[in-house]
Design a protein around this motif. Structure first.
Motif, mmCIF file in Angstrom:
data_model
loop_
_atom_site.group_PDB
_atom_site.id
_atom_site.type_symbol
_atom_site.label_atom_id
_atom_site.label_comp_id
_atom_site.label_asym_id
_atom_site.label_seq_id
_atom_site.Cartn_x
_atom_site.Cartn_y
_atom_site.Cartn_z
ATOM 1 N N GLU A 92 0.836 -1.184 0.000
ATOM 2 C CA GLU A 92 0.000 0.000 0.000
ATOM 3 C C GLU A 92 0.878 1.243 0.000
ATOM 4 O OE1 GLU A 92 -2.848 -0.072 3.115
ATOM 5 O OE2 GLU A 92 -3.711 -1.997 2.516
ATOM 6 N N PRO A 93 0.432 2.312 -0.652
ATOM 7 C CA PRO A 93 1.235 3.537 -0.675
ATOM 8 C C PRO A 93 1.403 4.104 0.731
ATOM 9 C CG PRO A 93 -0.947 3.909 -1.613
ATOM 10 C CD PRO A 93 -0.815 2.439 -1.413
ATOM 11 N N ALA A 94 2.643 4.353 1.102
ATOM 12 C CA ALA A 94 2.955 4.886 2.425
ATOM 13 C C ALA A 94 4.350 5.481 2.368
ATOM 14 C CB ALA A 94 2.889 3.780 3.487
ATOM 15 N N GLY A 95 4.715 6.225 3.404
ATOM 16 C CA GLY A 95 6.056 6.798 3.473
ATOM 17 C C GLY A 95 6.333 7.718 2.297
ATOM 18 N N PRO A 96 7.334 7.390 1.459
ATOM 19 C CA PRO A 96 7.692 8.297 0.355
ATOM 20 C C PRO A 96 6.702 8.293 -0.793
ATOM 21 C CG PRO A 96 9.424 6.644 0.777
ATOM 22 C CD PRO A 96 8.218 6.226 1.530
ATOM 23 N N TYR A 97 5.711 7.378 -0.773
ATOM 24 C CA TYR A 97 4.909 7.125 -1.971
ATOM 25 C C TYR A 97 3.481 7.664 -1.844
ATOM 26 C CZ TYR A 97 8.923 4.173 -2.532
ATOM 27 O OH TYR A 97 10.223 3.736 -2.606
ATOM 28 N N MET A 98 3.135 8.477 -2.812
ATOM 29 C CA MET A 98 1.799 9.048 -2.903
ATOM 30 C C MET A 98 0.806 8.003 -3.385
ATOM 31 S SD MET A 98 0.706 12.099 -5.564
ATOM 32 C CE MET A 98 1.745 13.321 -4.776
ATOM 33 N N ALA A 99 -0.397 8.008 -2.807
ATOM 34 C CA ALA A 99 -1.466 7.161 -3.327
ATOM 35 C C ALA A 99 -1.929 7.714 -4.662
ATOM 36 C CB ALA A 99 -2.625 7.103 -2.341
ATOM 37 N N ALA A 100 -2.137 6.821 -5.642
ATOM 38 C CA ALA A 100 -2.638 7.228 -6.956
ATOM 39 C C ALA A 100 -4.138 6.964 -6.972
ATOM 40 C CB ALA A 100 -1.938 6.449 -8.055
ATOM 41 N N GLU A 101 -4.937 8.004 -6.691
ATOM 42 C CA GLU A 101 -6.379 7.821 -6.498
ATOM 43 C C GLU A 101 -7.205 8.840 -7.278
ATOM 44 O OE1 GLU A 101 -6.474 5.785 -2.088
ATOM 45 O OE2 GLU A 101 -6.734 7.950 -2.207
ATOM 46 N N GLU A 102 -6.676 9.345 -8.381
ATOM 47 C CA GLU A 102 -7.414 10.354 -9.143
ATOM 48 C C GLU A 102 -8.642 9.756 -9.812
ATOM 49 O OE1 GLU A 102 -3.721 12.964 -10.839
ATOM 50 O OE2 GLU A 102 -3.574 10.794 -10.734
ATOM 51 N N THR A 103 -9.701 10.483 -9.811
ATOM 52 C CA THR A 103 -10.933 10.011 -10.448
ATOM 53 C C THR A 103 -10.950 10.324 -11.932
ATOM 54 O OG1 THR A 103 -12.070 12.067 -9.836
ATOM 55 C CG2 THR A 103 -12.258 10.204 -8.322
ATOM 56 N N GLU A 104 -10.160 11.285 -12.348
ATOM 57 C CA GLU A 104 -10.076 11.615 -13.776
ATOM 58 C C GLU A 104 -8.683 12.163 -14.063
ATOM 59 O OE1 GLU A 104 -12.057 16.076 -13.612
ATOM 60 O OE2 GLU A 104 -13.299 14.372 -14.196
ATOM 61 N N GLY A 105 -8.331 12.182 -15.319
ATOM 62 C CA GLY A 105 -7.019 12.692 -15.700
ATOM 63 C C GLY A 105 -6.646 12.229 -17.090
ATOM 64 N N ARG A 106 -5.454 12.601 -17.506
ATOM 65 C CA ARG A 106 -4.939 12.228 -18.823
ATOM 66 C C ARG A 106 -3.699 11.368 -18.640
ATOM 67 N NH1 ARG A 106 -4.062 17.643 -22.093
ATOM 68 N NH2 ARG A 106 -3.433 16.110 -23.659
ATOM 69 N N ILE A 107 -3.571 10.348 -19.512
ATOM 70 C CA ILE A 107 -2.400 9.490 -19.469
ATOM 71 C C ILE A 107 -1.149 10.345 -19.648
ATOM 72 C CG2 ILE A 107 -1.211 7.602 -20.625
ATOM 73 C CD1 ILE A 107 -3.645 6.732 -19.009
ATOM 74 N N GLY A 108 -0.175 10.139 -18.777
ATOM 75 C CA GLY A 108 1.042 10.945 -18.778
ATOM 76 C C GLY A 108 1.032 12.013 -17.708
ATOM 77 N N GLU A 109 -0.184 12.403 -17.267
ATOM 78 C CA GLU A 109 -0.296 13.452 -16.261
ATOM 79 C C GLU A 109 -0.772 12.926 -14.912
ATOM 80 O OE1 GLU A 109 -2.791 16.473 -17.897
ATOM 81 O OE2 GLU A 109 -1.464 16.860 -19.614
ATOM 82 N N ILE A 110 -1.360 11.724 -14.889
ATOM 83 C CA ILE A 110 -1.834 11.166 -13.628
ATOM 84 C C ILE A 110 -0.645 10.730 -12.768
ATOM 85 C CG2 ILE A 110 -4.043 10.412 -14.586
ATOM 86 C CD1 ILE A 110 -2.847 7.573 -14.774
#
Length: 385
Positions: A184-202
């Motif tokens: 699970e994302p923890a410590g140095p790592y951000m959770a990737a939980e965006e509901t929308e976005g563009r490939i390359g920018e998420i």
């Protein structure tokens, strides 16, 4: 050029106190685009579709602990992301499923969808790796979105499932174990939980790759984003170590931090060669921060052990790039222990990114396995043979 490369590589690697390698705009300023190693141009004869009704991209073999493909049914068993062939090739990311293929020599044959429909807790499956572990096949992969969602979202989680393996190409897999989240994302790592976005920018928390150290310790590499730098360009090559007691991984400091330089260090993996470790990742020109001019290509670093110190290959990280005249022709490179390199044919026959967004973009999208290439590695230098 070789003298200049050696001068750059004799300097100390840019690393922080926790050992991670910082990949910066300054490193990439030393990149000579006129002299860098380039892949050969693909022609029509090189873009051979494996199936008429599906597009194929990110691929990996069933491998042993060293990353070497294992013999299967007189050839090799491979996995790749696929989606139904559509007028807009970019729609594939919202439909991706893992399929498996039989490789014999330079040819691939499509065998079918790997995991049952509705088996995983997401709406689609993204890249990972496959390894023989004892009597089982272990499939590490990225779960994306949520099962049953009405529109694709971009939550990313790292899972593994296992099964027995048969030689029958029509029924190669036994019953898959329940998919299990391994980190699970923890410590140095951000959770990737965006509901929308563009490939390359998420943001990223994907592409799990298991690696066994010489002392038997098990690690997991993955594509991540820096929690300490929640901004547009904060890509990481993440690292975690297996806890033998819990069977899950404990996050460690990242191997590479590209904060303020690049957003996506995709599909990281390690190859051992001539007593050194070689870390490779793929990235695209469009995901470098403004002011950095670097091509879509295979990048990497090297060290004598997982703890480092890691040094950028060739002094700047670039191993090889797409041809200058074909900047989008291939992507998602994967290096095998024999130093052969696979990828997929992306947009070829164009040199303008806007052409891929036009109706003729379908005509120029390969959506299939690209011809294998071959690397030469010597210490901190790397290039195509």
């Amino acid at each position: 050029m070789q003298r200049k490369e050696n001068e750059r590589m004799n300097t100390d690697p840019a690393k922080t106190d926790d050992g991670k390698l910082s990949w910066t705009a300054g490193d990439l300023a030393g990149l000579d685009l006129a002299a860098c190693s380039r892949a050969p141009v693909l022609g029509q004869k090189d873009v051979r579709r494996v199936a008429d009704d599906i597009d194929v991209w990110d691929a990996w073999p069933l491998a042993d602990a060293s990353g070497k493909p294992v013999p299967w049914n007189g050839g090799e068993l491979w996995f790749a992301l696929t989606a139904p062939r559509a007028d807009d090739p970019e729609s594939r990311h919202g439909l991706a499923r893992i399929h498996h293929f039989f490789r014999e020599g330079d040819s691939f044959r499509h065998l079918g969808q790997t995991l049952p429909e509705g088996f995983t807790p997401g709406s689609r499956e993204w890249s990972g790796a496959a390894r023989v572990e004892g009597a089982h096949l272990a499939l590490y992969f990225t779960v994306v979105g949520e099962r049953g969602e009405s529109a694709p979202t971009f939550r990313q989680r790292l899972f593994v499932t296992r099964c027995s393996l048969a030689e029958d190409p029509d029924a190669p897999f036994g019953q898959w174990s329940d998919p299990r989240e391994i980190l699970e994302p923890a410590g140095p790592y951000m959770a990737a939980e965006e509901t929308e976005g563009r490939i390359g920018e998420i943001k990223a928390f994907r592409d799990p790759f298991p690696w066994r150290a010489p002392d038997g310790a098990e690690y997991l590499l993955f594509t991540g984003s820096a929690a300490a730098a929640p901004r547009a360009f904060n890509g990481l090559v993440g690292l975690a170590r297996l806890d033998d007691t819990s069977g899950t991984y404990r996050p460690l400091a990242p191997l590479v931090d590209a904060t303020d330089a690049n957003n996506e260090l995709e599909r990281p993996h390690i190859v051992e060669h001539a007593g050194r470790l070689y870390l490779f990742w793929s990235t695209q020109a469009k995901v470098f921060a403004p002011g950095i001019t670097a091509p879509t290509g295979l990048y990497g670093a090297t060290a004598e052990r997982i703890e480092g110190p890691w040094r950028l290959l060739n002094g700047h990280g670039l191993v090889f790039a797409n041809p200058e005249s074909e900047p989008f022709q291939a992507y998602s490179w994967w290096v095998l222990p024999d130093l052969s390199v696979t990828s997929f044919a992306d947009y070829w026959g164009i040199d303008d990114a806007t052409a891929a967004q036009k109706p003729e973009g379908r005509t120029h999208f390969g959506g299939t396995f690209a011809p294998f290439l071959k690397l030469s590695l010597s210490g901190e230098c790397a290039a195509l043979t």
